[in-house]
Design a protein around this motif. Sequence first.
Motif, mmCIF file in Angstrom:
data_model
loop_
_atom_site.group_PDB
_atom_site.id
_atom_site.type_symbol
_atom_site.label_atom_id
_atom_site.label_comp_id
_atom_site.label_asym_id
_atom_site.label_seq_id
_atom_site.Cartn_x
_atom_site.Cartn_y
_atom_site.Cartn_z
ATOM 1 N N ARG A 1 3.180 5.860 -2.879
ATOM 2 C CA ARG A 1 4.361 6.679 -3.143
ATOM 3 C C ARG A 1 4.754 6.681 -4.620
ATOM 4 O O ARG A 1 5.182 7.691 -5.155
ATOM 5 C CB ARG A 1 5.523 6.149 -2.288
ATOM 6 C CG ARG A 1 6.749 6.984 -2.282
ATOM 7 C CD ARG A 1 6.563 8.377 -1.756
ATOM 8 N NE ARG A 1 5.965 8.414 -0.450
ATOM 9 C CZ ARG A 1 5.481 9.502 0.118
ATOM 10 N NH1 ARG A 1 5.534 10.648 -0.512
ATOM 11 N NH2 ARG A 1 4.935 9.468 1.300
ATOM 12 N N PHE A 2 4.629 5.529 -5.310
ATOM 13 C CA PHE A 2 5.157 5.394 -6.667
ATOM 14 C C PHE A 2 4.098 5.141 -7.729
ATOM 15 O O PHE A 2 4.429 4.734 -8.831
ATOM 16 C CB PHE A 2 6.170 4.242 -6.717
ATOM 17 C CG PHE A 2 7.346 4.440 -5.833
ATOM 18 C CD1 PHE A 2 8.304 5.377 -6.132
ATOM 19 C CD2 PHE A 2 7.494 3.680 -4.683
ATOM 20 C CE1 PHE A 2 9.402 5.553 -5.311
ATOM 21 C CE2 PHE A 2 8.585 3.848 -3.861
ATOM 22 C CZ PHE A 2 9.540 4.790 -4.166
ATOM 23 N N TRP B 1 0.837 -1.204 0.000
ATOM 24 C CA TRP B 1 0.000 0.000 0.000
ATOM 25 C C TRP B 1 0.873 1.256 0.000
ATOM 26 O O TRP B 1 0.622 2.214 -0.717
ATOM 27 C CB TRP B 1 -0.945 -0.029 1.183
ATOM 28 C CG TRP B 1 -2.043 0.978 1.125
ATOM 29 C CD1 TRP B 1 -2.645 1.484 0.009
ATOM 30 C CD2 TRP B 1 -2.669 1.609 2.230
ATOM 31 N NE1 TRP B 1 -3.609 2.381 0.358
ATOM 32 C CE2 TRP B 1 -3.649 2.485 1.722
ATOM 33 C CE3 TRP B 1 -2.510 1.530 3.603
ATOM 34 C CZ2 TRP B 1 -4.448 3.267 2.533
ATOM 35 C CZ3 TRP B 1 -3.316 2.304 4.405
ATOM 36 C CH2 TRP B 1 -4.273 3.160 3.877
ATOM 37 N N ALA B 2 1.933 1.242 0.816
ATOM 38 C CA ALA B 2 2.840 2.399 0.879
ATOM 39 C C ALA B 2 3.556 2.604 -0.453
ATOM 40 O O ALA B 2 3.709 3.743 -0.915
ATOM 41 C CB ALA B 2 3.857 2.202 2.006
ATOM 42 N N LYS C 1 -0.169 13.083 -2.082
ATOM 43 C CA LYS C 1 1.123 13.271 -1.426
ATOM 44 C C LYS C 1 2.203 12.359 -2.006
ATOM 45 O O LYS C 1 3.329 12.399 -1.560
ATOM 46 C CB LYS C 1 0.984 13.004 0.068
ATOM 47 C CG LYS C 1 0.110 14.000 0.774
ATOM 48 C CD LYS C 1 0.047 13.697 2.249
ATOM 49 C CE LYS C 1 -0.867 14.655 2.972
ATOM 50 N NZ LYS C 1 -0.984 14.327 4.396
ATOM 51 N N GLY C 2 1.845 11.536 -2.979
ATOM 52 C CA GLY C 2 2.801 10.623 -3.580
ATOM 53 C C GLY C 2 3.683 11.316 -4.602
ATOM 54 O O GLY C 2 3.522 12.498 -4.907
ATOM 55 N N HIS C 3 4.632 10.573 -5.124
ATOM 56 C CA HIS C 3 5.562 11.112 -6.110
ATOM 57 C C HIS C 3 5.503 10.327 -7.411
ATOM 58 O O HIS C 3 6.512 10.136 -8.080
ATOM 59 C CB HIS C 3 6.993 11.077 -5.558
ATOM 60 C CG HIS C 3 7.188 11.963 -4.388
ATOM 61 N ND1 HIS C 3 7.284 11.483 -3.109
ATOM 62 C CD2 HIS C 3 7.271 13.309 -4.295
ATOM 63 C CE1 HIS C 3 7.445 12.496 -2.271
ATOM 64 N NE2 HIS C 3 7.436 13.605 -2.970
ATOM 65 N N GLY C 4 4.319 9.850 -7.780
ATOM 66 C CA GLY C 4 4.183 9.014 -8.965
ATOM 67 C C GLY C 4 4.590 9.711 -10.237
ATOM 68 O O GLY C 4 5.322 9.154 -11.062
ATOM 69 N N ASP C 5 4.162 10.937 -10.432
ATOM 70 C CA ASP C 5 4.497 11.670 -11.648
ATOM 71 C C ASP C 5 5.990 11.984 -11.697
ATOM 72 O O ASP C 5 6.643 11.821 -12.729
ATOM 73 C CB ASP C 5 3.668 12.956 -11.727
ATOM 74 C CG ASP C 5 3.675 13.568 -13.095
ATOM 75 O OD1 ASP C 5 3.639 12.802 -14.075
ATOM 76 O OD2 ASP C 5 3.723 14.809 -13.195
#
Length: 125
Positions: free
Chosen positions: A11-12, A6-7, A20-24
């Motif tokens: 995040r990805f 899940w984390a 709050k993730g950094h997918g882009d």
Amino acid sequence: MDAILWAIDKRFSLPAKYPKGHGDHFKHWLKREHPGALFVPVQRTSGSRQDLAVEGAAAVFRNTKYYVQFLDEELVGKDNILQANLYTVLTSEEMIALCRVFAILHYTICLPMRFFAGNSHSIGV
């Protein structure tokens, strides 16, 4: 294992569905640092399927080198507890071994069972 999946998904996630993730940012980093790399995204991290952990662990095992390198670059000079925790977990020998075992289970047991379950109407005809 479910919490780790899940984390990682938060995040990805490539569609960047978590604010709050950094997918882009991760997607652009992956294209810049590893052009043409085979990236297997972690999918379906919520639900009650029993093979969810083994399916996700196979993707995590395949992508760990990308996740760790990205987190290592992102954590320089920053104080992000969640990313530091994810980096620590992904670099631990226990997590790598667990992902490897679950990946083996996924490819040797789960996928063949899905094939037989989906083709039971044509087996023996």
